[in-house]
Design an enzyme around this catalytic site. Sequence first.
Site, PDB file in Angstrom:
ATOM      1  N   GLU A  40     -17.300 -15.917 -51.200  1.00 48.67           N
ATOM      2  CA  GLU A  40     -16.410 -15.002 -50.482  1.00 48.67           C
ATOM      3  C   GLU A  40     -17.060 -14.508 -49.184  1.00 48.67           C
ATOM      4  OE1 GLU A  40     -14.040 -10.799 -51.429  1.00 48.67           O
ATOM      5  OE2 GLU A  40     -15.911 -11.248 -52.478  1.00 48.67           O
ATOM      6  N   LYS A 111      -6.198 -12.313 -50.402  1.00 49.00           N
ATOM      7  CA  LYS A 111      -6.627 -11.541 -51.578  1.00 49.00           C
ATOM      8  C   LYS A 111      -5.650 -10.403 -51.866  1.00 49.00           C
ATOM      9  CE  LYS A 111     -10.907  -9.327 -53.278  1.00 49.00           C
ATOM     10  NZ  LYS A 111     -12.256  -8.919 -52.827  1.00 49.00           N
ATOM     11  N   CYS A 146     -12.915 -12.741 -56.063  1.00 50.73           N
ATOM     12  CA  CYS A 146     -13.810 -11.646 -56.457  1.00 50.73           C
ATOM     13  C   CYS A 146     -13.127 -10.554 -57.304  1.00 50.73           C
ATOM     14  CB  CYS A 146     -14.474 -11.063 -55.210  1.00 50.73           C
ATOM     15  SG  CYS A 146     -15.982 -10.103 -55.560  1.00 50.73           S
TER      16      CYS A 146
END
Length: 265
Positions: A40, A111, A146
């Site tokens: 990431e 995200k 994540c």
Amino acid sequence: MRASLIQLAVEASETAEQRRSRAAALVLDRAGDDLVMLPELWPTGAWDYDAWTEGAEGLDGPTAAAMSAAARAAGVWVHAGSVIERDGDGTLYNTALVFDREGELRGHYRKIHRYGFDTGEAVFLGAGQEIVTVPTDFGTLGLAICYDLRFPEIFRALIDAGADIVAVPAAWPAERLEHLRLFARTRAVEEQVFLLACVATGEHGGMRQAGHSMIVDPWGDVLAGAGDGEQTLTGDFDMRDVEAHRTRLPVLRDRVLSIAAPRTR
């Protein structure tokens, strides 16, 4: 199939361009693999918020160009981790990029769950709105990033969209390493998928990153695991094991409750 996770060190002493060059060279070293993956926000660092605005780029920016060229030269699928994407209206997103063996951008995912509560991503970045899967020649790849690991509903939505392998680039804090291990194995077991967690290492923005990237099978076994330093983790596995596990223990068939999910594309 064979997947390699490049556990890249993200250090403040190195520029984004230097990291792009190193990352591209590491991808080229994995010619012959099926999938190569990065962590990431490795170009800018996930914890140096001040660097995000200056380092933001479009879907055709310098990171995309470098990873597209590396994918094409190596003949591999490349999950380029994620970048700070600047949209046309100026909004910033934490966006994952996936390139095919010809270097074509085949999918991107913004995200959905932004980490930081009242700081960081939650303040500076827009939130993604769509569940994203990418058809490949080895299976259907589901995309998450994540902090998404803490939210099981996104993974349930990914398998409803056909995912049998999920890629999770991360810049996970070292102090919460055991949470990473727990969530990665749990999501793989819950959804009966292969889960690839590629995690940054090094220290950036005052945060020590966890490393310990892993490849987890649908039974929850860690097929390959990294340490805390920079390395490339490679694992071989058979995608037919997904259907075998779902047949052996057909828990997904017994679902009763459903959830409302973001749009799928």
